[in-house]
Enzyme design. Structure first.
Site, mmCIF file in Angstrom:
data_model
loop_
_atom_site.group_PDB
_atom_site.id
_atom_site.type_symbol
_atom_site.label_atom_id
_atom_site.label_comp_id
_atom_site.label_asym_id
_atom_site.label_seq_id
_atom_site.Cartn_x
_atom_site.Cartn_y
_atom_site.Cartn_z
ATOM 1 N N ASP A 99 17.443 -135.090 -41.861
ATOM 2 C CA ASP A 99 18.272 -136.256 -42.182
ATOM 3 C C ASP A 99 17.486 -137.568 -42.236
ATOM 4 O O ASP A 99 18.083 -138.644 -42.306
ATOM 5 C CB ASP A 99 19.441 -136.354 -41.201
ATOM 6 C CG ASP A 99 20.461 -135.253 -41.448
ATOM 7 O OD1 ASP A 99 20.651 -134.879 -42.621
ATOM 8 O OD2 ASP A 99 21.057 -134.751 -40.482
ATOM 9 N N ASP A 157 24.320 -130.053 -46.516
ATOM 10 C CA ASP A 157 24.169 -131.504 -46.358
ATOM 11 C C ASP A 157 22.835 -132.015 -46.918
ATOM 12 O O ASP A 157 22.707 -133.162 -47.342
ATOM 13 C CB ASP A 157 24.259 -131.908 -44.880
ATOM 14 C CG ASP A 157 25.285 -131.123 -44.080
ATOM 15 O OD1 ASP A 157 25.517 -129.951 -44.406
ATOM 16 O OD2 ASP A 157 25.857 -131.667 -43.135
HETATM 17 N N1 GLY Z 1 25.512 -133.940 -41.820
HETATM 18 C C1 GLY Z 1 26.368 -133.664 -40.741
HETATM 19 C C2 GLY Z 1 27.783 -133.936 -41.046
HETATM 20 O O1 GLY Z 1 28.168 -134.084 -42.193
HETATM 21 O O2 GLY Z 1 28.565 -134.016 -40.108
#
Ligand code: GLY
Length: 379
Positions: A99, A157
């Site tokens: 992330d 994600d």
């Molecule tokens: N990327 C983690 C979420 O969407 O909660």
């Protein structure tokens, strides 16, 4: 040009006016924080509690979105402040994860693209090299998290993290970074996106061949269900990969996941459930999924024939109007704008259910700006 009937133009004008007024106050009030959520109307501060948290770029990103439209220095000052606080996360390399895209591309990356700040550019390039280093060269995926037990895990994600690699590839004139992004995206089309346009959240790969070992239930109701925010990551993530590469397969995947998302959102009048296949009772919503998907739909509308563009634009507006009517708090004395976000389907406990989450505000503002014709694509 996005198609809009007059009634929607009036709605947009009014929603934007209230949003801008509130954001102006919040930008000043929450300067010095990196908010994730709010309690009793007051933003919390992740700079104090968890600097490596995956959402820590959204606050600066939100401020840069506001700045791109208003050129108001209050937004710029708060955005730069959030980015400075985030520098601390670079001190803990082993805590960082895939992330880094969300964290730096929206903060330092947006700063560089809007102001030309070279220090910010450098930070974003560091973030890109961290993301690229997570690529498994034998198995062709970017690993999500750290630890031997999850070495083979990719999550949908990550489609929102790889725009960082497309950007860095262009910036450095280095195809390798783009090739990593497309290899990961190709894997996501094959292993995460199901035939009906719904998605697997977590896929575990064999770390030497890349073959799928098993699907894990992630933040949705079960491993065979469809977590709506994961579905939204797929809608927006695939169209972003198309924008950065012009590969037709990514546009096709965006359309497939978008059609699934729209069909399922319609069933609850565009108030998006946490999981499209959750039990009918109790009812849990996730406002963040709807606003993220709306951004993706508005991008898709730019690359399809006019009649389809009209449908995607209308669906996006329906999602945003449902957010405006049911979930928005425009009170200038409270910090959060979009309420009723949900971290995950609550199988075990009720933490993180129906709370404001910073990326709800971010995507709501991003979508309103797209409708207003602002063409700063922060991704
Ligand atoms: N990327 C983690 C979420 O969407 O909660």
């Amino acid at each position: 040009m996005l198609y809009m009937i007059n009634e929607n133009k009036t709605w947009l004008e009014s929603a934007w006016k209230k949003t801008e007024k509130k954001m102006k106050k919040v930008a000043v009030r929450s300067r010095g924080k990196i908010p994730y959520t709010a309690a009793n109307g007051v933003h919390n501060n992740m700079a104090e509690s968890c600097i490596d948290w995956w959402t820590n770029g959204f606050w600066s990103g939100l401020m840069w979105l506001m700045y791109s439209e208003t050129h108001d220095d209050d937004f710029k000052e708060t955005a730069v402040n959030g980015e400075k606080l985030l520098d601390k996360a670079f001190e803990k390399y082993e805590l960082l994860h895939h992330d880094v895209g969300f964290m730096w591309h929206l903060s330092a990356g947006a700063n560089y693209r809007l102001t030309g700040d070279l220090k910010a550019r450098n930070k974003n390039l560091f973030a890109a090299s961290i993301l690229a280093s997570r690529y498994n060269i034998n198995a062709s995926y970017i690993r999500a998290w750290n630890g031997r037990d999850v070495e083979g895990w990719s999550i949908i994600d990550c489609m929102m993290n790889i725009p960082l690699l497309y950007w860095a590839s262009k910036e450095l004139n280095d195809d390798n970074l783009k090739n990593i992004a497309t290899a990961h995206a190709d894997m996501a089309l094959r292993d995460h996106i199901r035939d009906d346009g719904s998605v697997n959240h977590i896929v575990e790969h064999d770390v030497t061949t890349g073959n799928v070992v098993q699907i894990h239930g992630g933040q949705g109701y079960s491993k065979n269900s469809c977590w709506s925010r994961g579905a939204a990551w797929a809608v927006y993530g695939t169209i972003l990969s198309y924008i950065h590469t012009q590969k037709q397969e990514y546009l096709d995947a965006a359309i497939k996941t978008a059609d699934y998302f729209i069909e399922n959102s319609k069933k609850t009048q565009y108030k998006v459930l946490v999981d499209f296949r959750q039990p009918s009772e109790p009812v849990y919503y996730d406002s963040t999924a709807g606003v993220c998907a709306a951004c993706g739909l508005l991008e898709i509308a730019k690359y399809v024939p006019e009649d389809q563009a009209k449908n995607y634009t209308e669906a996006a507006i329906n999602l945003l109007k449902a957010t405006d009517e049911n979930f928005c708090d425009y009170d200038e004395n409270t910090d959060a704008l979009v309420l009723c976000g949900t971290e995950r389907y609550p199988l075990e406990n009720m933490n993180g259910v129906h709370i404001p989450i910073i990326y709800g505000d971010f995507f709501y503002v991003e979508a309103l700006l797209k409708l207003k014709g602002n063409d700063f694509l922060i991704w």
